[in-house]
Scaffold this motif. Structure first.
Motif, PDB file in Angstrom:
ATOM      1  N   PRO A  63      71.336 -10.394  -3.940  1.00 11.56           N
ATOM      2  CA  PRO A  63      72.005 -11.609  -3.452  1.00 11.56           C
ATOM      3  C   PRO A  63      72.363 -12.580  -4.572  1.00 11.56           C
ATOM      4  N   LEU A  64      71.503 -12.687  -5.586  1.00 12.59           N
ATOM      5  CA  LEU A  64      71.784 -13.596  -6.693  1.00 12.59           C
ATOM      6  C   LEU A  64      72.976 -13.107  -7.505  1.00 12.59           C
ATOM      7  N   ASN A  65      73.019 -11.809  -7.775  1.00 12.52           N
ATOM      8  CA  ASN A  65      74.177 -11.259  -8.478  1.00 12.52           C
ATOM      9  C   ASN A  65      75.456 -11.400  -7.662  1.00 12.52           C
ATOM     10  N   ASN A  66      75.330 -11.307  -6.332  1.00 13.79           N
ATOM     11  CA  ASN A  66      76.498 -11.533  -5.482  1.00 13.79           C
ATOM     12  C   ASN A  66      77.038 -12.948  -5.673  1.00 13.79           C
ATOM     13  N   GLY A  67      76.121 -13.911  -5.815  1.00 12.22           N
ATOM     14  CA  GLY A  67      76.530 -15.292  -6.070  1.00 12.22           C
ATOM     15  C   GLY A  67      77.236 -15.426  -7.408  1.00 12.22           C
ATOM     16  N   ALA A  68      76.716 -14.744  -8.425  1.00 10.65           N
ATOM     17  CA  ALA A  68      77.342 -14.786  -9.750  1.00 10.65           C
ATOM     18  C   ALA A  68      78.733 -14.159  -9.711  1.00 10.65           C
ATOM     19  N   ILE A  69      78.867 -13.056  -8.994  1.00  4.76           N
ATOM     20  CA  ILE A  69      80.161 -12.377  -8.878  1.00  4.76           C
ATOM     21  C   ILE A  69      81.183 -13.274  -8.180  1.00  4.76           C
ATOM     22  N   GLU A  70      80.747 -13.968  -7.133  1.00  4.21           N
ATOM     23  CA  GLU A  70      81.654 -14.874  -6.430  1.00  4.21           C
ATOM     24  C   GLU A  70      82.048 -16.061  -7.312  1.00  4.21           C
ATOM     25  N   PHE A  71      81.087 -16.588  -8.073  1.00  5.30           N
ATOM     26  CA  PHE A  71      81.384 -17.666  -9.028  1.00  5.30           C
ATOM     27  C   PHE A  71      82.449 -17.195 -10.019  1.00  5.30           C
ATOM     28  N   ASN A  72      82.271 -15.994 -10.546  1.00  2.00           N
ATOM     29  CA  ASN A  72      83.210 -15.467 -11.537  1.00  2.00           C
ATOM     30  C   ASN A  72      84.597 -15.235 -10.937  1.00  2.00           C
ATOM     31  N   ARG A  73      84.619 -14.788  -9.697  1.00  2.00           N
ATOM     32  CA  ARG A  73      85.914 -14.561  -9.035  1.00  2.00           C
ATOM     33  C   ARG A  73      86.684 -15.870  -8.909  1.00  2.00           C
ATOM     34  N   GLN A  74      85.990 -16.902  -8.447  1.00  2.00           N
ATOM     35  CA  GLN A  74      86.649 -18.203  -8.274  1.00  2.00           C
ATOM     36  C   GLN A  74      87.013 -18.835  -9.619  1.00  2.00           C
ATOM     37  N   LEU A  75      86.160 -18.644 -10.617  1.00  2.94           N
ATOM     38  CA  LEU A  75      86.458 -19.177 -11.944  1.00  2.94           C
ATOM     39  C   LEU A  75      87.712 -18.521 -12.513  1.00  2.94           C
ATOM     40  N   LYS A  76      87.800 -17.209 -12.388  1.00  2.00           N
ATOM     41  CA  LYS A  76      88.972 -16.484 -12.898  1.00  2.00           C
ATOM     42  C   LYS A  76      90.249 -16.945 -12.205  1.00  2.00           C
ATOM     43  N   ASN A  77      90.170 -17.130 -10.890  1.00  2.00           N
ATOM     44  CA  ASN A  77      91.338 -17.611 -10.147  1.00  2.00           C
ATOM     45  C   ASN A  77      91.748 -19.005 -10.596  1.00  2.00           C
ATOM     46  N   ARG A  78      90.761 -19.855 -10.837  1.00  2.00           N
ATOM     47  CA  ARG A  78      91.076 -21.225 -11.258  1.00  2.00           C
ATOM     48  C   ARG A  78      91.688 -21.241 -12.654  1.00  2.00           C
ATOM     49  N   ILE A  79      91.195 -20.383 -13.526  1.00  2.00           N
ATOM     50  CA  ILE A  79      91.779 -20.296 -14.864  1.00  2.00           C
ATOM     51  C   ILE A  79      93.233 -19.847 -14.767  1.00  2.00           C
ATOM     52  N   SER A  80      93.519 -18.913 -13.857  1.00  2.00           N
ATOM     53  CA  SER A  80      94.897 -18.455 -13.659  1.00  2.00           C
ATOM     54  C   SER A  80      95.792 -19.615 -13.213  1.00  2.00           C
ATOM     55  N   GLU A  81      95.266 -20.483 -12.372  1.00  2.00           N
ATOM     56  CA  GLU A  81      96.020 -21.657 -11.934  1.00  2.00           C
ATOM     57  C   GLU A  81      96.239 -22.628 -13.088  1.00  2.00           C
ATOM     58  N   LEU A  82      95.204 -22.819 -13.899  1.00  2.00           N
ATOM     59  CA  LEU A  82      95.310 -23.749 -15.027  1.00  2.00           C
ATOM     60  C   LEU A  82      96.326 -23.265 -16.057  1.00  2.00           C
ATOM     61  N   LYS A  83      96.458 -21.953 -16.195  1.00  2.00           N
ATOM     62  CA  LYS A  83      97.455 -21.409 -17.117  1.00  2.00           C
ATOM     63  C   LYS A  83      98.855 -21.883 -16.740  1.00  2.00           C
ATOM     64  N   LYS A  84      99.106 -22.026 -15.436  1.00  2.00           N
ATOM     65  CA  LYS A  84     100.415 -22.474 -14.961  1.00  2.00           C
ATOM     66  C   LYS A  84     100.558 -23.995 -15.053  1.00  2.00           C
ATOM     67  N   GLN A  85      99.456 -24.718 -14.846  1.00  2.00           N
ATOM     68  CA  GLN A  85      99.501 -26.174 -14.802  1.00  2.00           C
ATOM     69  C   GLN A  85      99.491 -26.818 -16.185  1.00  2.00           C
TER      70      GLN A  85
END
Length: 373
Positions: A243-265
Motif C-alpha cells: 500500500p505504501l508503494n502504491n501511494g508513492a506510485i500515485e504521487f509519481n504519476r501526478q508529479l509527472k503529469n504536473r511537470i508535463s503541464e508546467l512544460k507548456k505553461q
C-alpha cells in the motif's frame, strides 16, 4: 491574412530562438538543490545536531553531515557536472557558495503541514533561496563585486539564471502520510502535496530559474525501517509494503503529469523528470544477482535498536551503549534502515545521470537542452 502570416512567422521565430538558446553547451556554473535527508549534505547537522560517525566515514573520513557511509546521489550529480560538493545553506562555518548551495534538510516534507521531523519544508527552503539570492545580488551591487567575499565565496549574480535546480523530496510526505492514514486517505492528500511542489517551482521560475532536474520519490515501502514498522501490512512479490508503494506510485504519476503541464505553461523552462523509483526498485528487487546482501538488512546498528540512532551513544542503566556498523558497507543497499549506502547511491546515480530514466531522455550534462524526440 497578413496578420495571420505575421503571427505564424512570430511563432516560428520564437520557437527557433528558443531552440537555439537551449542547444548550446550546458556547462552549468552552479547547482541549487532542494530536498530531504536523501540529499542533505549537512543542513540538519548545522541546524539541529551533528550527524555523527560512522556516517560519512567511508569516503569523507568524517560524518560530513550525510546520512550514509559516504556520498549521496547529489554528490554524484556534482561530480558529473565537475562541480564541488554542495555546501549546506544553513552551515555558516567554511561556507562556499561560488558553485551553488544546498537547501535540502533531513526530515523535510513538501507540505508545511506534513507532520515531518524538520521545520524546513520545501516552501521554507525556497524562501531561504530567495533570501540568499537577494543578499548576494545586493552585496555585489554595493561593492561592485570587488570584495574578497564576492570574488572567492559567493555565487555570481548572472549564474542564478544559468544554474541547474535539482529536487529530491516527497519520501517523508508519503511515508508519514501512510503512518497516519489509510492508503485511500494518503492518495487523497497527494494533489495538495503536488500543489505545494508546483508552487515552489513557479516561484523559482519567476526568480529566473530555467533548468529543473526533478527526482520522483522512491519505493518507501521497501525501506527496512518501514517493514519493521508495518509487520502485518500486505507485501508485494519482493517483500515491500504494497500500500505504501502504491501511494508513492500515485504521487509519481501526478508529479509527472504536473511537470508535463508546467512544460507548456513555463515557456522558457527546461524540465527533466527523473524516474528514481524505477532505479531504486530495480536495485532492491535484483539485489542478490547484483552482488548485494539481503536488501532488507542494513549496515549501521543503532544503540537503541537496529537502524535507530546510527552513530549515537546513549546511557542505559549506567552503561554507555554504542552503535556499530558492518565490516563491509559496500555489500549493503541500506545504510541505516532508511538511507542508502554510498555504493547503492552510486548504483542509482549511474542509472539516472545518463538520462535513460528521464522523461524525455536527457543526461544531466544536457539538462539545459530540449530533449530530442
Amino acid at each position: 491574412m497578413i496578420i495571420v502570416l505575421i503571427s505564424s512567422l512570430m511563432v516560428i521565430i520564437t520557437s527557433a530562438s528558443s531552440r537555439i538558446r537551449t542547444n548550446k553547451k550546458c556547462d552549468f556554473p552552479a547547482v541549487y538543490n532542494f530536498g530531504d535527508s536523501n540529499s542533505d549534505t549537512g543542513a540538519i547537522s548545522a541546524a539541529i545536531g551533528e550527524v555523527p560517525p560512522p556516517n560519512g566515514v567511508a569516503f569523507f573520513g568524517r560524518s560530513a553531515g550525510r546520512h550514509s557511509d559516504g556520498r549521496l546521489i547529489i554528490d554524484f550529480i556534482s561530480e558529473n557536472l565537475t562541480l564541488p560538493y554542495l555546501t549546506p545553506y544553513l552551515d555558516s562555518v567554511g561556507a562556499y557558495y561560488r558553485y551553488g548551495a544546498n537547501f535540502a534538510t533531513g526530515g523535510a516534507c513538501i507540505r508545511p503541514s506534513g507532520g515531518c521531523f524538520s521545520p524546513f519544508h520545501l516552501g521554507t527552503q525556497v524562501v531561504q533561496f530567495l533570501h540568499f539570492k537577494t543578499r548576494t545580488i545586493s552585496l555585489y551591487s554595493r561593492t561592485n563585486g570587488k570584495t574578497p567575499l564576492c570574488k572567492n565565496v559567493l555565487a555570481r549574480p548572472n549564474d542564478f539564471s544559468k544554474a541547474l535546480y535539482t529536487f529530491d523530496i516527497g519520501q517523508n510526505d508519503i511515508t508519514i502520510g501512510f503512518t497516519n492514514s489509510t492508503e485511500e486517505q494518503l492518495k487523497a492528500s497527494i494533489p495538495e502535496i503536488i500543489g505545494n511542489f508546483t508552487n515552489a517551482i513557479q516561484i523559482l521560475y519567476k526568480e529566473g530559474a530555467r533548468y529543473f532536474w526533478i527526482h520522483n520519490t522512491g519505493p518507501a515501502g521497501c525501506l527496512p525501517y518501514v517493514l519493521k514498522s508495518f509487520p502485518d501490512t500486505p507485501r508485494d512479490r519482493y517483500g515491500c509494503v504494497k500500500p505504501l508503494n502504491n501511494g508513492a506510485i500515485e504521487f509519481n504519476r501526478q508529479l509527472k503529469n504536473r511537470i508535463s503541464e508546467l512544460k507548456k505553461q513555463l515557456t522558457y523552462a527546461v524540465f527533466t523528470y527523473v524516474d528514481v523509483y524505477s532505479a531504486k526498485y530495480t536495485l532492491i528487487s535484483k539485489a542478490k544477482s547484483l552482488g548485494f546482501a539481503d536488501p532488507f538488512d542494513y549496515c549501521c546498528v543503532g544503540a537503541i535498536g537496529r537502524g535507530m540512532g546510527c552513530g549515537k551513544t546513549i546511557l542505559q542503566n549506567g552503561t554507555e551503549l554504542f552503535s556499530i556498523s558492518c565490516k563491509n558497507p559496500a555489500s549493503y543497499i541500506s545504510w541505516d534502515g532508511i538511507h542508502l549506502t554510498e555504493t547503492a547511491n552510486m548504483w542509482v546515480a549511474n542509472r539516472i545521470l545518463n538520462g535513460s530514466l528521464s522523461d524525455l531522455p536527457n543526461p544531466t550534462r544536457e539538462a539545459c537542452r530540449y530533449p530530442r524526440l
